[in-house]
Structures are given as C-alpha cells and as structure tokens.
Write a protein that holds these residues in place. Structure first.
Motif, short mmCIF file in Angstrom:
data_model
loop_
_atom_site.label_atom_id
_atom_site.label_comp_id
_atom_site.label_asym_id
_atom_site.label_seq_id
_atom_site.Cartn_x
_atom_site.Cartn_y
_atom_site.Cartn_z
N ILE A 184 23.52 50.53 37.42
CA ILE A 184 24.22 49.62 38.20
C ILE A 184 24.91 48.45 37.40
CG2 ILE A 184 24.38 47.82 40.04
CD1 ILE A 184 21.63 49.32 41.08
N GLU A 185 26.20 48.46 37.25
CA GLU A 185 26.94 47.66 36.54
C GLU A 185 27.58 46.64 37.29
OE1 GLU A 185 28.79 49.60 32.95
OE2 GLU A 185 28.41 51.34 34.19
N THR A 186 27.59 45.24 37.23
CA THR A 186 28.42 44.36 37.77
C THR A 186 29.50 44.12 36.73
OG1 THR A 186 26.38 43.32 38.59
CG2 THR A 186 28.50 41.88 38.67
N MET A 187 30.73 44.11 37.19
CA MET A 187 31.91 43.86 36.47
C MET A 187 32.68 42.74 36.75
SD MET A 187 32.81 48.18 35.80
CE MET A 187 33.74 48.25 37.33
N ARG A 188 33.81 42.36 36.01
CA ARG A 188 34.76 41.28 36.03
C ARG A 188 36.20 41.95 36.22
NH1 ARG A 188 30.73 38.08 33.32
NH2 ARG A 188 29.95 36.44 34.79
N LEU A 189 37.06 41.52 37.01
CA LEU A 189 38.39 41.85 37.28
C LEU A 189 39.04 41.37 35.99
CD1 LEU A 189 40.40 43.59 38.77
CD2 LEU A 189 40.92 41.79 40.09
N VAL A 190 39.93 41.94 35.44
CA VAL A 190 40.64 41.54 34.24
C VAL A 190 41.94 41.45 34.88
CG1 VAL A 190 41.65 41.81 32.01
CG2 VAL A 190 39.36 42.32 32.41
N SER A 191 42.46 42.64 35.55
CA SER A 191 43.87 42.73 35.92
C SER A 191 44.04 43.71 36.93
CB SER A 191 44.99 42.97 34.87
OG SER A 191 46.26 42.95 35.41
N ALA A 192 45.02 43.75 37.80
CA ALA A 192 45.15 44.83 38.64
C ALA A 192 46.78 45.06 39.32
CB ALA A 192 44.19 44.56 40.20
N SER A 193 46.99 46.21 39.64
CA SER A 193 48.51 46.43 40.02
C SER A 193 48.77 45.87 41.41
CB SER A 193 48.88 47.98 39.65
OG SER A 193 48.01 48.84 40.85
N MET A 194 47.79 45.46 42.18
CA MET A 194 48.04 45.11 43.39
C MET A 194 46.95 44.08 43.50
SD MET A 194 45.74 47.08 43.47
CE MET A 194 45.22 48.75 43.76
N ASN A 195 47.29 43.31 44.67
CA ASN A 195 46.16 41.99 45.20
C ASN A 195 44.95 43.03 45.82
OD1 ASN A 195 47.59 39.84 44.59
ND2 ASN A 195 48.66 39.82 46.34
N ILE A 196 44.05 42.87 45.55
CA ILE A 196 42.72 43.54 46.14
C ILE A 196 42.43 42.91 47.21
CG2 ILE A 196 40.19 44.27 45.64
CD1 ILE A 196 40.98 44.45 42.58
N PHE A 197 42.49 41.66 47.52
CA PHE A 197 42.09 41.01 48.79
C PHE A 197 43.30 40.04 49.31
CE2 PHE A 197 37.86 41.75 46.96
CZ PHE A 197 37.31 42.82 47.97
N ASP A 198 43.66 40.04 50.27
CA ASP A 198 44.73 39.17 50.93
C ASP A 198 44.09 37.82 50.98
OD1 ASP A 198 46.65 41.00 51.13
OD2 ASP A 198 46.00 41.49 53.01
N GLU A 199 44.69 37.01 50.17
CA GLU A 199 44.19 35.63 50.02
C GLU A 199 44.71 34.73 51.31
OE1 GLU A 199 41.55 34.42 48.08
OE2 GLU A 199 41.62 36.52 47.57
#
Length: 104
Positions: free
Chosen positions: A89-104
């Motif tokens: 199990i690895e916990t990771m941090r988002l660096v960048s994405a090509s789209m919004n993962i969650f609508d804010e």
C-alpha cells in the motif's frame, strides 16, 4: 485529497475469482453515484498482478468505501487465497493532472 495505490499478486487459479469479486464491489461503488472518489483497477502483463488506484476527495468518502460489504468480502477472499505477493500500500501525492479530478 487522498491517493492510494495497492498492488498484489494472486495465484493463477484465483485470477478469475478475483476479477469477479472486483466486478461486484465496483458495481456497488458505482451505485453510490458520487463524484467524491475515483477508483480504477489494472492488471499487469503477468495477468495475476493487480493494481488498485484510488483518489478520495476526503477521509469521509474513503471510510465509506472501505465499509462497503462487497469490498470487505473482496479483501477477505483475496487475502485468504494465499497470495503470491501480499498487498503493498502506497500513499501518493498529486503533482499534476490533465483534468480536474474533483469538481470544486
């Protein structure tokens, strides 16, 4: 946001059952009809190693998913199948994405 990657390897005779169990809990996840998580599962080239990648908007939705009965059953059956490689199990941090993962 919480991002978790889980990797494990099942024995060849458990691959199909693992896929069936995955389908069951994914159907239940889809019934939740929420945009607060993204959950994807991949199989590797060997056909018996699986990678689950989950993005949770917050701890609340993560806790909700981890308590879904079909997901608990999947984990129990997977772990009792005498895995070739136990889950990492690895916990990771988002660096960048090509789209919004969650609508804010």
């Amino acid at each position: 946001m919480i991002i978790v990657k889980v990797t494990y390897t099942v024995k060849p005779n458990f691959v199909n059952k693992n896929k069936e169990n995955i389908q069951l809990f994914m159907e239940d996840f889809q019934k939740l009809n929420t945009n607060d998580f993204r959950y994807t599962i991949y199989s590797c080239e060997d056909g018996k190693t699986f990678v689950h990648l989950s993005h949770y908007k917050n701890e609340g939705i993560q806790k909700q998913l981890l308590e879904v009965p079909s997901f608990i059953s999947f984990q129990k059956q997977r772990d009792e199948s005498k895995l070739e490689l136990v889950p990492t199990i690895e916990t990771m941090r988002l660096v960048s994405a090509s789209m919004n993962i969650f609508d804010e």
